[in-house]
Design an enzyme around this catalytic site. Structure first.
Site, short mmCIF file in Angstrom:
data_model
loop_
_atom_site.label_atom_id
_atom_site.label_comp_id
_atom_site.label_asym_id
_atom_site.label_seq_id
_atom_site.Cartn_x
_atom_site.Cartn_y
_atom_site.Cartn_z
N CYS A 130 20.96 -30.61 -23.26
CA CYS A 130 20.58 -32.05 -22.82
C CYS A 130 19.63 -32.52 -23.64
O CYS A 130 19.69 -33.80 -23.89
CB CYS A 130 19.95 -31.88 -21.39
N HIS A 243 15.29 -36.64 -18.63
CA HIS A 243 14.39 -36.09 -19.58
C HIS A 243 13.90 -37.11 -20.59
O HIS A 243 14.50 -38.15 -20.93
CB HIS A 243 15.10 -35.12 -20.60
O1 25A Z 1 22.47 -19.53 -19.27
P1 25A Z 1 22.03 -20.98 -19.46
O2 25A Z 1 23.08 -21.60 -20.35
O3 25A Z 1 20.65 -21.33 -20.13
O4 25A Z 1 22.27 -21.69 -18.06
C1 25A Z 1 21.33 -21.45 -16.80
C2 25A Z 1 21.56 -22.31 -15.59
O5 25A Z 1 21.16 -23.65 -16.26
C3 25A Z 1 22.05 -24.50 -15.53
C4 25A Z 1 22.88 -24.09 -14.57
O6 25A Z 1 22.45 -24.16 -13.15
C5 25A Z 1 22.76 -22.52 -15.01
O7 25A Z 1 23.14 -21.48 -13.90
N1 25A Z 1 22.71 -25.29 -16.63
C6 25A Z 1 23.82 -24.69 -17.41
N2 25A Z 1 23.98 -25.52 -18.40
C7 25A Z 1 23.29 -26.56 -18.18
C8 25A Z 1 22.93 -28.00 -18.70
N3 25A Z 1 23.56 -28.44 -20.01
C9 25A Z 1 22.41 -26.44 -17.01
N4 25A Z 1 21.67 -27.13 -16.73
C10 25A Z 1 21.29 -28.54 -17.08
N5 25A Z 1 21.96 -28.67 -18.36
P2 25A Z 1 22.92 -25.01 -11.77
O8 25A Z 1 22.02 -24.70 -10.71
O9 25A Z 1 23.47 -26.27 -12.23
O10 25A Z 1 24.34 -24.15 -11.58
C11 25A Z 1 24.50 -22.89 -11.23
C12 25A Z 1 25.94 -22.87 -10.68
O11 25A Z 1 26.62 -21.72 -11.34
C13 25A Z 1 27.13 -20.81 -10.42
N6 25A Z 1 27.37 -19.63 -10.97
C14 25A Z 1 26.27 -18.87 -11.14
N7 25A Z 1 26.91 -17.60 -11.58
C15 25A Z 1 27.96 -17.49 -11.23
C16 25A Z 1 28.25 -18.78 -10.92
N8 25A Z 1 29.66 -19.10 -10.65
C17 25A Z 1 30.69 -18.20 -10.86
N9 25A Z 1 30.32 -17.16 -11.25
C18 25A Z 1 29.02 -16.60 -11.58
N10 25A Z 1 28.80 -15.44 -12.10
C19 25A Z 1 26.57 -21.28 -9.18
O12 25A Z 1 27.03 -20.94 -7.95
C20 25A Z 1 26.17 -22.58 -9.39
O13 25A Z 1 27.22 -23.50 -8.79
P3 25A Z 1 26.35 -20.06 -6.78
O14 25A Z 1 27.38 -20.06 -5.64
O15 25A Z 1 25.79 -18.77 -7.21
O16 25A Z 1 25.15 -20.70 -5.98
C21 25A Z 1 25.25 -22.32 -5.56
C22 25A Z 1 24.02 -22.20 -4.73
O17 25A Z 1 23.29 -23.13 -4.92
C23 25A Z 1 22.99 -23.95 -3.65
N11 25A Z 1 22.85 -25.21 -3.88
C24 25A Z 1 23.40 -26.07 -4.40
N12 25A Z 1 22.96 -27.21 -4.74
C25 25A Z 1 21.89 -27.24 -3.78
C26 25A Z 1 21.82 -25.94 -3.28
N13 25A Z 1 20.86 -25.54 -2.40
C27 25A Z 1 19.93 -26.36 -2.01
N14 25A Z 1 20.12 -27.81 -2.52
C28 25A Z 1 20.89 -28.03 -3.45
N15 25A Z 1 20.93 -29.33 -3.82
C29 25A Z 1 24.19 -23.46 -2.77
O18 25A Z 1 24.21 -23.67 -1.26
C30 25A Z 1 24.84 -22.32 -3.29
O19 25A Z 1 24.13 -21.29 -2.39
O1 L14 Z 2 20.60 -24.99 -22.93
O2 L14 Z 2 15.96 -27.44 -18.25
O3 L14 Z 2 21.73 -26.18 -21.62
O4 L14 Z 2 16.09 -25.28 -17.64
C1 L14 Z 2 19.84 -24.92 -19.36
C2 L14 Z 2 18.42 -24.79 -18.90
C3 L14 Z 2 18.92 -26.69 -21.01
C4 L14 Z 2 17.42 -26.65 -20.24
C5 L14 Z 2 20.74 -25.44 -22.04
C6 L14 Z 2 16.68 -26.36 -18.24
C7 L14 Z 2 19.47 -25.38 -20.86
C8 L14 Z 2 17.77 -26.27 -18.94
#
Ligand code: 25A
Ligand code: L14
Length: 342
Positions: A130, A243
């Site tokens: 991002c 951001h």
């Molecule tokens: O490893 P990385 O690349 O660094 O990424 C780490 C995390 O960063 C986010 C993303 O989080 C990721 O998990 N992310 C990734 N790329 C990003 C980017 N470019 C980034 N953030 C910003 N910029 P996230 O919270 O957005 O998404 C997590 C989602 O992934 C699902 N998931 C996780 N492991 C999984 C999987 N799906 C399939 N298989 C797997 N092994 C996860 O689903 C979620 O959709 P979930 O079912 O585990 O959980 C969702 C739960 O969240 C609750 N919920 C959702 N919104 C809200 C909420 N609760 C309260 N308030 C809300 N607003 C739901 O109820 C559900 O229980």
């Molecule tokens: O490389 O703000 O997409 O924690 C995922 C987690 C970016 C930052 C990625 C956070 C990151 C993000």
């Protein structure tokens, strides 16, 4: 009517996955069928897509049969395992995690900057970090004019980047502190309410964080120029969404503030908000919910020969993640590249 596509969203219940659904609908992406995938814990959850109900399914190796396109945002581990499985099933992947970004076989694309890199995809296209996306969207038109030689960037990153749990943590801790209670710490290593953490992702051996490293490596790959020197400090601030970045640019050739403003005003996806006399400058509360990358505080840096200082703000869930991924998918559609090459 043109072709319509079967689209899977992996991580559909997360903060980014939610924005992906909204943006696919807003932009009228040609979706024939939307499949929402997440963990078993979320299976059965009902989500809305274009006013119709979609029931979340558990992600399994069978999930991609018959799918044309998958947008992944479920973390690096999920992408490492499942992106190759999707590709094998003939489904093109646009991946939002950091898992594939630096793979030389995988294009890393910001449509305003390097759209032609989608041409050489082999089934997986990576969506950049991002903080990198919003910086390169602004750097590109200036680089084309005067060649950027060095960038010094400090980020002010919102909690939404970490996901839904972190948004709740900021709100909850703020309430606790205001009520005179000890804040509950779960997602971040320290209290985030009323605080700043110079710590995003993990620390590496050289003392930088992985988030800082991503900004260095990804900027060179997207701009297609290894000679750009990037020095980054990434900081988490108690902002819900959007951001901000303080960016210092050094150029090989002269570039006036006026010319920079003119180039940025004409740049795709960029909006100049730079009228300090009237207290107008980009802020996360203004950028949140918007698609543009906002730039202001455009000033000459008098300490170097050819330098500018900028303040850049964007919605990290939109341009920083879901919107950029959908724009990549749109490019694939326009160029008839929604297929896995043999
Ligand atoms: O490893 P990385 O690349 O660094 O990424 C780490 C995390 O960063 C986010 C993303 O989080 C990721 O998990 N992310 C990734 N790329 C990003 C980017 N470019 C980034 N953030 C910003 N910029 P996230 O919270 O957005 O998404 C997590 C989602 O992934 C699902 N998931 C996780 N492991 C999984 C999987 N799906 C399939 N298989 C797997 N092994 C996860 O689903 C979620 O959709 P979930 O079912 O585990 O959980 C969702 C739960 O969240 C609750 N919920 C959702 N919104 C809200 C909420 N609760 C309260 N308030 C809300 N607003 C739901 O109820 C559900 O229980
Ligand atoms: O490389 O703000 O997409 O924690 C995922 C987690 C970016 C930052 C990625 C956070 C990151 C993000």
């Amino acid at each position: 009517m043109g072709r319509e596509y079967r689209v899977a969203v992996v991580g559909a219940t997360g903060a980014v996955g939610r924005a992906m659904r909204t943006i696919l609908a807003e932009r009228g992406f040609p979706v024939k069928q939307l499949v929402a995938l997440a963990t078993a814990k979320s299976a059965g959850t009902r989500l809305d897509f274009r006013g119709e109900e979609v029931v979340v399914q558990e992600l399994t190796p069978e999930s991609f049969k018959g799918m044309d396109l998958a947008l992944f945002s479920a973390g690096g581990g999920t992408s490492l395992t499942y992106a190759p499985i999707a590709r094998e099933a003939g489904c093109v992947v646009v991946d939002n995690s950091s898992a594939w970004r630096m793979d030389p076989q995988v294009p890393l694309v910001v449509p305003e900057v390097n759209p032609d890199d989608v041409e050489w995809h082999r089934g997986i296209i990576a969506n950049p970090n991002c903080s990198t996306i919003q910086m390169v969207v602004v750097m590109k038109p200036l680089h084309d004019e005067a060649r950027v030689t060095r960038v010094v960037v400090s980020t002010y990153q919102a909690v939404s980047g970490t996901g839904a749990k972190a948004i709740n943590e900021l709100i909850h801790q703020t309430g606790e502190v205001l009520a005179g209670q000890d804040p509950t710490i779960a997602v971040y290593p320290h209290q985030i309410a009323f605080n700043c953490l110079p710590h995003i992702d993990v620390f590496l051996e050289d003392g930088y964080t992985k988030e800082e490293r991503k900004m260095v490596d990804e900027t060179k790959k997207i701009m297609g120029d290894d000679s750009i020197a990037v020095s980054a400090t990434c900081v988490r601030v108690p902002v819900q969404n959007g951001h901000s970045e303080s960016v210092n640019l050094q150029f090989a050739r002269p570039l006036s503030v006026e010319r920079a403003r003119e180039l940025l005003a004409a740049a795709p996806g960029v909006k100049v908000v730079d009228d300090p006399q009237n207290k107008l400058y980009p802020m996360p509360i203004l950028a949140s919910g918007k698609d543009e990358t906002f730039v202001g505080r455009i000033r000459r840096d008098p300490t170097v020969e050819f330098g500018l200082n900028l303040w850049i703000v964007a919605d990290n869930l939109r341009k920083g993640a879901a919107l950029n991924a959908v724009q990549i998918a749109e490019l694939l559609v326009e160029r008839d590249l929604v297929r896995v090459p043999k």
